[in-house]
Write a protein that holds these residues in place. Structure first.
Motif, PDB file in Angstrom:
ATOM      1  N   MET A 161       0.828  -1.212   0.000  1.00 52.99           N
ATOM      2  CA  MET A 161       0.000   0.000   0.000  1.00 52.99           C
ATOM      3  C   MET A 161       0.862   1.260   0.000  1.00 52.99           C
ATOM      4  SD  MET A 161      -3.163  -0.500  -0.334  1.00 52.99           S
ATOM      5  CE  MET A 161      -3.736   1.121   0.103  1.00 52.99           C
ATOM      6  N   LEU A 162       1.968   1.216   0.737  1.00 48.10           N
ATOM      7  CA  LEU A 162       2.871   2.358   0.764  1.00 48.10           C
ATOM      8  C   LEU A 162       3.439   2.634  -0.628  1.00 48.10           C
ATOM      9  CD1 LEU A 162       4.329   4.468   2.522  1.00 48.10           C
ATOM     10  CD2 LEU A 162       6.130   2.788   2.866  1.00 48.10           C
ATOM     11  N   ALA A 163       3.832   1.584  -1.332  1.00 41.77           N
ATOM     12  CA  ALA A 163       4.358   1.766  -2.684  1.00 41.77           C
ATOM     13  C   ALA A 163       3.293   2.335  -3.620  1.00 41.77           C
ATOM     14  CB  ALA A 163       4.875   0.431  -3.227  1.00 41.77           C
ATOM     15  N   ILE A 215      -8.671  -6.087  -2.467  1.00 41.54           N
ATOM     16  CA  ILE A 215      -9.626  -5.071  -2.916  1.00 41.54           C
ATOM     17  C   ILE A 215      -8.958  -3.709  -3.091  1.00 41.54           C
ATOM     18  CG2 ILE A 215     -10.401  -4.392  -0.596  1.00 41.54           C
ATOM     19  CD1 ILE A 215     -12.711  -4.695  -3.599  1.00 41.54           C
ATOM     20  N   TRP A 216      -7.857  -3.493  -2.388  1.00 40.93           N
ATOM     21  CA  TRP A 216      -7.206  -2.179  -2.442  1.00 40.93           C
ATOM     22  C   TRP A 216      -6.405  -1.968  -3.721  1.00 40.93           C
ATOM     23  CZ3 TRP A 216      -9.106   1.258   0.589  1.00 40.93           C
ATOM     24  CH2 TRP A 216      -9.756   0.843   1.741  1.00 40.93           C
ATOM     25  N   LEU A 217      -5.993  -3.027  -4.401  1.00 41.14           N
ATOM     26  CA  LEU A 217      -5.228  -2.868  -5.637  1.00 41.14           C
ATOM     27  C   LEU A 217      -6.041  -2.165  -6.720  1.00 41.14           C
ATOM     28  CD1 LEU A 217      -2.654  -3.247  -7.257  1.00 41.14           C
ATOM     29  CD2 LEU A 217      -3.440  -5.553  -7.828  1.00 41.14           C
ATOM     30  N   PRO A 218      -7.269  -2.591  -7.052  1.00 42.98           N
ATOM     31  CA  PRO A 218      -7.995  -1.835  -8.072  1.00 42.98           C
ATOM     32  C   PRO A 218      -8.368  -0.432  -7.627  1.00 42.98           C
ATOM     33  CG  PRO A 218      -9.354  -3.642  -7.245  1.00 42.98           C
ATOM     34  CD  PRO A 218      -7.985  -3.812  -6.660  1.00 42.98           C
ATOM     35  N   ILE A 219      -8.675  -0.258  -6.358  1.00 44.33           N
ATOM     36  CA  ILE A 219      -9.054   1.075  -5.872  1.00 44.33           C
ATOM     37  C   ILE A 219      -7.898   2.056  -6.053  1.00 44.33           C
ATOM     38  CG2 ILE A 219      -9.633   2.395  -3.793  1.00 44.33           C
ATOM     39  CD1 ILE A 219     -11.258  -0.091  -2.878  1.00 44.33           C
ATOM     40  N   VAL A 220      -6.717   1.677  -5.574  1.00 47.48           N
ATOM     41  CA  VAL A 220      -5.573   2.586  -5.659  1.00 47.48           C
ATOM     42  C   VAL A 220      -5.081   2.701  -7.102  1.00 47.48           C
ATOM     43  CG1 VAL A 220      -3.266   3.092  -4.783  1.00 47.48           C
ATOM     44  CG2 VAL A 220      -4.953   2.115  -3.264  1.00 47.48           C
ATOM     45  N   SER A 221      -5.196   1.643  -7.888  1.00 40.82           N
ATOM     46  CA  SER A 221      -4.788   1.718  -9.301  1.00 40.82           C
ATOM     47  C   SER A 221      -5.650   2.713 -10.059  1.00 40.82           C
ATOM     48  CB  SER A 221      -4.878   0.342  -9.959  1.00 40.82           C
ATOM     49  OG  SER A 221      -3.944  -0.534  -9.404  1.00 40.82           O
TER      50      SER A 221
END
Length: 193
Positions: free
Chosen positions: A77-79, A155-161
């Motif tokens: 998440m930091l990256a 779930i956080w990968l598509p949101i942050v992407s």
């Protein structure tokens, strides 16, 4: 007390950066403080989790099972959050020989092209990772460390992407509106000499 800089302006001795670098953020519709605060929160959580695990391991000869799993998630998440801030601030990796040479119109087109490619890349990552999240949810995948549902992390990968893609679109729009002059460098600041 002030000291002369190589390019000429005087710097305040208490200030670690020249004034043009300290105020380098361009105005954006969505505040950059979001990424900045998320970075601080994630780094603080990583430090606390790691410190707690070290203390427990030192005093009990065992460790928390969940710390490695959370730490890996927080580092990813930091990256991603730092990547979003880098895109929004136009600090992503590039070969400056190409991006800062040529006419001002060429620089502008290259800046827009780079932002467009970032937007396309992270839109694709976001769209493809939705399938991964769905598979994690549908097949009831659990994490190997503590058995949490895997989709809680994925779930956080598509949101942050998608957030990074939107930051890139915003950068492309700002670069399209920007008027480059002959004495501006890539960061958009005027020449100090």
């Amino acid at each position: 007390m002030t000291t002369p800089n190589e390019s000429g302006p005087m710097l305040d001795a208490a200030s670690p950066l020249p004034p043009d670098i300290e105020a380098a953020d361009e105005p954006t519709r969505v505040p950059l403080a979001i990424e900045d605060w998320l970075t601080v929160i994630i780094m603080g959580a990583l430090a606390l989790i790691t410190f707690a695990n070290v203390l427990v391991r030192y005093f009990t000869d065992s460790s928390f099972a969940w710390t490695e799993e959370f730490s890996v998630f927080l580092m990813i998440m930091l990256a991603l959050v730092a990547g979003s801030a880098a895109v929004a601030r136009d600090r992503h990796i590039r070969i400056e020989y190409f991006s800062e040479s040529g006419s001002m119109a060429r620089r502008k087109r290259l800046a827009q092209f780079g932002a467009l490619m970032i937007a396309i890349l992270f839109t694709l990552i976001g769209a493809l990772s939705i399938r991964m999240v769905w598979d994690d949810y549908r097949f009831d995948e659990t994490t190997p460390g503590i058995g949490l549902p895997a989709w809680w992390y994925s779930i956080w990968l598509p949101i942050v992407s998608f957030a990074i893609a939107l930051r890139a679109v915003g950068l492309m729009i700002r670069r399209g509106r920007k008027e480059y002059s002959s004495n501006e460098n890539r960061s958009g600041k005027g020449d100090a000499s």
